[in-house]
Design a protein around this motif. Structure first.
Motif, PDB file in Angstrom:
ATOM      1  N   LEU A 224       0.824  -1.208   0.000  1.00 39.83           N
ATOM      2  CA  LEU A 224       0.000   0.000   0.000  1.00 39.83           C
ATOM      3  C   LEU A 224       0.861   1.262   0.000  1.00 39.83           C
ATOM      4  O   LEU A 224       0.586   2.214  -0.742  1.00 39.83           O
ATOM      5  CB  LEU A 224      -0.947   0.004   1.194  1.00 39.83           C
ATOM      6  CG  LEU A 224      -1.811   1.258   1.338  1.00 39.83           C
ATOM      7  CD1 LEU A 224      -2.752   1.400   0.146  1.00 39.83           C
ATOM      8  CD2 LEU A 224      -2.600   1.231   2.646  1.00 39.83           C
ATOM      9  N   LYS A 225       1.917   1.284   0.812  1.00 38.64           N
ATOM     10  CA  LYS A 225       2.769   2.477   0.888  1.00 38.64           C
ATOM     11  C   LYS A 225       3.419   2.756  -0.472  1.00 38.64           C
ATOM     12  O   LYS A 225       3.499   3.917  -0.912  1.00 38.64           O
ATOM     13  CB  LYS A 225       3.843   2.304   1.957  1.00 38.64           C
ATOM     14  CG  LYS A 225       4.692   3.560   2.170  1.00 38.64           C
ATOM     15  CD  LYS A 225       5.700   3.359   3.278  1.00 38.64           C
ATOM     16  CE  LYS A 225       6.425   4.669   3.589  1.00 38.64           C
ATOM     17  NZ  LYS A 225       7.117   5.231   2.404  1.00 38.64           N
ATOM     18  N   ARG A 226       3.840   1.689  -1.155  1.00 36.59           N
ATOM     19  CA  ARG A 226       4.475   1.882  -2.461  1.00 36.59           C
ATOM     20  C   ARG A 226       3.475   2.453  -3.468  1.00 36.59           C
ATOM     21  O   ARG A 226       3.809   3.319  -4.279  1.00 36.59           O
ATOM     22  CB  ARG A 226       5.032   0.554  -2.955  1.00 36.59           C
ATOM     23  CG  ARG A 226       5.861   0.669  -4.215  1.00 36.59           C
ATOM     24  CD  ARG A 226       6.552  -0.634  -4.568  1.00 36.59           C
ATOM     25  NE  ARG A 226       7.618  -0.950  -3.607  1.00 36.59           N
ATOM     26  CZ  ARG A 226       7.514  -1.888  -2.670  1.00 36.59           C
ATOM     27  NH1 ARG A 226       6.427  -2.598  -2.556  1.00 36.59           N
ATOM     28  NH2 ARG A 226       8.511  -2.107  -1.850  1.00 36.59           N
ATOM     29  N   VAL A 227       2.231   1.982  -3.401  1.00 32.73           N
ATOM     30  CA  VAL A 227       1.193   2.510  -4.298  1.00 32.73           C
ATOM     31  C   VAL A 227       0.927   3.978  -3.985  1.00 32.73           C
ATOM     32  O   VAL A 227       0.837   4.819  -4.889  1.00 32.73           O
ATOM     33  CB  VAL A 227      -0.109   1.691  -4.166  1.00 32.73           C
ATOM     34  CG1 VAL A 227      -1.254   2.370  -4.897  1.00 32.73           C
ATOM     35  CG2 VAL A 227       0.096   0.286  -4.710  1.00 32.73           C
ATOM     36  N   HIS A 233      -2.414   8.900  -3.309  1.00 39.95           N
ATOM     37  CA  HIS A 233      -3.300   8.333  -2.291  1.00 39.95           C
ATOM     38  C   HIS A 233      -4.677   7.968  -2.844  1.00 39.95           C
ATOM     39  O   HIS A 233      -5.349   7.097  -2.299  1.00 39.95           O
ATOM     40  CB  HIS A 233      -3.435   9.308  -1.117  1.00 39.95           C
ATOM     41  CG  HIS A 233      -2.223   9.340  -0.243  1.00 39.95           C
ATOM     42  ND1 HIS A 233      -2.053   8.506   0.830  1.00 39.95           N
ATOM     43  CD2 HIS A 233      -1.086  10.101  -0.317  1.00 39.95           C
ATOM     44  CE1 HIS A 233      -0.886   8.740   1.400  1.00 39.95           C
ATOM     45  NE2 HIS A 233      -0.275   9.719   0.724  1.00 39.95           N
ATOM     46  N   ALA A 234      -5.087   8.635  -3.931  1.00 39.34           N
ATOM     47  CA  ALA A 234      -6.386   8.278  -4.515  1.00 39.34           C
ATOM     48  C   ALA A 234      -6.351   6.841  -5.032  1.00 39.34           C
ATOM     49  O   ALA A 234      -7.312   6.078  -4.862  1.00 39.34           O
ATOM     50  CB  ALA A 234      -6.744   9.240  -5.633  1.00 39.34           C
ATOM     51  N   VAL A 235      -5.214   6.462  -5.652  1.00 39.39           N
ATOM     52  CA  VAL A 235      -5.074   5.090  -6.130  1.00 39.39           C
ATOM     53  C   VAL A 235      -4.939   4.144  -4.943  1.00 39.39           C
ATOM     54  O   VAL A 235      -5.473   3.027  -4.953  1.00 39.39           O
ATOM     55  CB  VAL A 235      -3.867   4.962  -7.079  1.00 39.39           C
ATOM     56  CG1 VAL A 235      -3.694   3.510  -7.543  1.00 39.39           C
ATOM     57  CG2 VAL A 235      -4.036   5.880  -8.280  1.00 39.39           C
ATOM     58  N   GLY A 236      -4.220   4.595  -3.908  1.00 37.26           N
ATOM     59  CA  GLY A 236      -4.116   3.776  -2.697  1.00 37.26           C
ATOM     60  C   GLY A 236      -5.474   3.516  -2.061  1.00 37.26           C
ATOM     61  O   GLY A 236      -5.770   2.401  -1.606  1.00 37.26           O
ATOM     62  N   ASP A 237      -6.310   4.551  -2.051  1.00 33.42           N
ATOM     63  CA  ASP A 237      -7.663   4.363  -1.521  1.00 33.42           C
ATOM     64  C   ASP A 237      -8.451   3.362  -2.360  1.00 33.42           C
ATOM     65  O   ASP A 237      -9.239   2.562  -1.838  1.00 33.42           O
ATOM     66  CB  ASP A 237      -8.411   5.697  -1.480  1.00 33.42           C
ATOM     67  CG  ASP A 237      -7.947   6.594  -0.344  1.00 33.42           C
ATOM     68  OD1 ASP A 237      -7.194   6.108   0.529  1.00 33.42           O
ATOM     69  OD2 ASP A 237      -8.341   7.775  -0.326  1.00 33.42           O
ATOM     70  N   ARG A 238      -8.227   3.412  -3.676  1.00 35.92           N
ATOM     71  CA  ARG A 238      -8.927   2.465  -4.536  1.00 35.92           C
ATOM     72  C   ARG A 238      -8.484   1.035  -4.235  1.00 35.92           C
ATOM     73  O   ARG A 238      -9.294   0.098  -4.246  1.00 35.92           O
ATOM     74  CB  ARG A 238      -8.691   2.807  -6.009  1.00 35.92           C
ATOM     75  CG  ARG A 238      -9.565   1.971  -6.936  1.00 35.92           C
ATOM     76  CD  ARG A 238      -9.677   2.565  -8.327  1.00 35.92           C
ATOM     77  NE  ARG A 238      -8.490   2.338  -9.135  1.00 35.92           N
ATOM     78  CZ  ARG A 238      -7.654   3.289  -9.534  1.00 35.92           C
ATOM     79  NH1 ARG A 238      -7.873   4.546  -9.184  1.00 35.92           N
ATOM     80  NH2 ARG A 238      -6.608   2.999 -10.269  1.00 35.92           N
ATOM     81  N   GLY A 291      -4.077 -11.862  -4.361  1.00 38.01           N
ATOM     82  CA  GLY A 291      -2.938 -11.949  -5.272  1.00 38.01           C
ATOM     83  C   GLY A 291      -3.305 -11.660  -6.708  1.00 38.01           C
ATOM     84  O   GLY A 291      -2.422 -11.375  -7.527  1.00 38.01           O
ATOM     85  N   GLU A 292      -4.604 -11.730  -7.035  1.00 41.61           N
ATOM     86  CA  GLU A 292      -5.056 -11.469  -8.396  1.00 41.61           C
ATOM     87  C   GLU A 292      -5.372 -10.002  -8.649  1.00 41.61           C
ATOM     88  O   GLU A 292      -5.646  -9.610  -9.795  1.00 41.61           O
ATOM     89  CB  GLU A 292      -6.296 -12.321  -8.693  1.00 41.61           C
ATOM     90  CG  GLU A 292      -6.013 -13.824  -8.683  1.00 41.61           C
ATOM     91  CD  GLU A 292      -7.282 -14.650  -8.763  1.00 41.61           C
ATOM     92  OE1 GLU A 292      -8.374 -14.036  -8.774  1.00 41.61           O
ATOM     93  OE2 GLU A 292      -7.187 -15.892  -8.799  1.00 41.61           O
ATOM     94  N   LEU A 293      -5.347  -9.172  -7.607  1.00 43.31           N
ATOM     95  CA  LEU A 293      -5.618  -7.748  -7.795  1.00 43.31           C
ATOM     96  C   LEU A 293      -4.491  -7.110  -8.605  1.00 43.31           C
ATOM     97  O   LEU A 293      -3.321  -7.456  -8.433  1.00 43.31           O
ATOM     98  CB  LEU A 293      -5.741  -7.043  -6.441  1.00 43.31           C
ATOM     99  CG  LEU A 293      -6.946  -7.409  -5.572  1.00 43.31           C
ATOM    100  CD1 LEU A 293      -6.844  -6.723  -4.215  1.00 43.31           C
ATOM    101  CD2 LEU A 293      -8.248  -7.008  -6.264  1.00 43.31           C
ATOM    102  N   ASP A 294      -4.832  -6.177  -9.493  1.00 41.62           N
ATOM    103  CA  ASP A 294      -3.797  -5.547 -10.319  1.00 41.62           C
ATOM    104  C   ASP A 294      -3.101  -4.410  -9.588  1.00 41.62           C
ATOM    105  O   ASP A 294      -2.192  -3.777 -10.128  1.00 41.62           O
ATOM    106  CB  ASP A 294      -4.385  -5.048 -11.637  1.00 41.62           C
ATOM    107  CG  ASP A 294      -5.548  -4.071 -11.427  1.00 41.62           C
ATOM    108  OD1 ASP A 294      -5.871  -3.793 -10.256  1.00 41.62           O
ATOM    109  OD2 ASP A 294      -6.125  -3.618 -12.425  1.00 41.62           O
ATOM    110  N   LEU A 295      -3.520  -4.136  -8.361  1.00 43.74           N
ATOM    111  CA  LEU A 295      -2.850  -3.162  -7.505  1.00 43.74           C
ATOM    112  C   LEU A 295      -2.302  -3.876  -6.277  1.00 43.74           C
ATOM    113  O   LEU A 295      -2.826  -4.897  -5.849  1.00 43.74           O
ATOM    114  CB  LEU A 295      -3.825  -2.072  -7.058  1.00 43.74           C
ATOM    115  CG  LEU A 295      -4.320  -1.090  -8.122  1.00 43.74           C
ATOM    116  CD1 LEU A 295      -5.446  -0.228  -7.550  1.00 43.74           C
ATOM    117  CD2 LEU A 295      -3.182  -0.205  -8.618  1.00 43.74           C
TER     118      LEU A 295
END
Length: 371
Positions: A224-227, A233-238, A291-295
């Motif tokens: 999460l921190k790397r994202v 942070h908007a992508v992290g929230d997603r 593990g299948e999430l693209d983020l």
């Protein structure tokens, strides 16, 4: 109604009160579900006919069978007046079956008249329940065949009682919304830490009383921190929202399992009753789907269950420490599978020993266990 904790309890209290106040043999509170076009019965009290239940699972009627709810009431309000109750009689309106109205006002509804006859009731008074300026539902009180028919004064009194009922329902709905917000994570819509603490305390009471199996799955979302740092942070929230959806889906695999966000990138599942093996299976499914999430970079998952040899669990803090120690092992090993406390040597299990070691962590990791 003021003492009610849920909308159903509030409706039940209202139905009991109006039945007594109007001297009816039966009373019901129904809600207009606009999106479904149905009038759904929330509660029936008093002398129930065949097929009626105090708290029906699915007793509802198409609104088009009750046009007075949609048309007549709104037309009456359009002139600035207040919605008023009306009376229906099993034999129809005074003077014959013409739909010119009843002595209580309103318009005759053939479906209501037929229902009165079918259920052995002589008359009813119907009052709209209005919330926030819109029709919310209706209050319905009936008397047996042969008893005195409701009159204009009864209809006026029913209108007053419907207004009181509306005020009580509004209060209950506000309290329910406040409780929902107090126990819900605003980003993911999952339960929050407060909800987990309360449910876990109740679950451990059951465990101490009758040995009910209580299992806790603690998850740490990797990457999460790397994202946040690389994509914002908007992508992290997603990512948090998407993982929350995956967690909710997996939690639904076992009855009554609670899915929650503890804070930051930490989540959990709490199961009360299912065997430990079933919970571990769900935890494995969670690892696969994450593990299948693209983020992100998957999830580290630890499991602790009173159904496994982890020693006595006398407090929520103990179960959290065990599940978190297992999650710590999973994260350190970059494991794509859950690590389960107690399954590798009982008291000598490395996870149990880690959980029993003095807590030298600081900051957020240490605060996690404070209650």
């Amino acid at each position: 109604m003021a003492a009610a904790h849920t909308p159903r309890e509030s409706a039940h209290a209202a139905a009991l009160g109006v039945r007594q106040a109007l001297g009816g043999s039966f009373a019901a509170i129904s809600k207009w579900e606009r999106e479904l076009g149905k009038l759904r019965v929330l509660v029936n009290v008093g002398e129930l006919a065949d097929g009626e239940e105090e708290f029906p699972d699915d007793e509802s009627y198409p609104v088009h069978e009750f046009p007075e709810i949609v048309d007549f009431l709104h037309e009456q309000w359009a002139g600035g007046g207040e919605p008023s109750a009306w009376v229906e009689r099993a034999e129809g309106p005074p003077g014959g079956p013409a739909s010119t109205g009843t002595e209580g006002g309103g318009c005759v509804n053939p479906q209501r008249v037929a229902a009165l006859r079918r259920r052995g009731r002589g008359c009813c008074v119907v009052a709209p329940i209005v919330l926030h300026g819109r029709a919310w539902g209706e209050l319905y009180v009936a008397r047996r065949t042969g008893e005195q028919v409701f009159g204009r004064a009864d209809a006026d009194f029913a209108s007053v009682l419907a207004a009181v009922t509306a005020a009580g329902i509004a209060q209950t709905e506000r309290l329910a919304e406040a409780r929902r917000l107090a126990f819900t994570d605003s980003l993911t819509g999952l339960a929050n830490r407060r909800a987990v603490d309360m449910r876990l305390d109740e679950a451990l009471e059951l465990h101490r009383a009758d040995g009910t199996v209580v299992s806790l799955v603690v998850c740490d979302l990797n990457g999460l921190k790397r994202v946040n740092d690389s994509r914002g942070h908007a992508v992290g929230d997603r990512l948090l929202e998407r993982f929350g959806s995956v967690l909710s889906l997996c939690g639904a695999m076992l009855p009554g399992m609670l899915a929650a966000r503890l804070g930051g990138d930490e989540f959990c599942l709490l199961a009360v009753g299912p065997p430990a093996d079933e919970v571990v299976k769900v935890a494995g499914e969670l690892c696969d789907r994450a593990g299948e999430l693209d983020l992100g970079e998957g999830v580290a998952v630890g499991v602790a269950s009173t159904g496994d040899p982890i020693g006595p669990v006398r407090s929520a803090r103990r179960l959290f420490r065990l599940a978190d120690a297992a999650q710590y092992k999973a994260k350190a090993a970059r494991s794509g599978e859950p690590v389960v406390a107690g399954r590798h040597g009982g008291k000598d299990d490395p996870v149990v020993r880690l959980a029993d070691a003095p807590d030298r962590r600081t900051g957020p990791e240490r605060r996690r266990f404070r209650r």
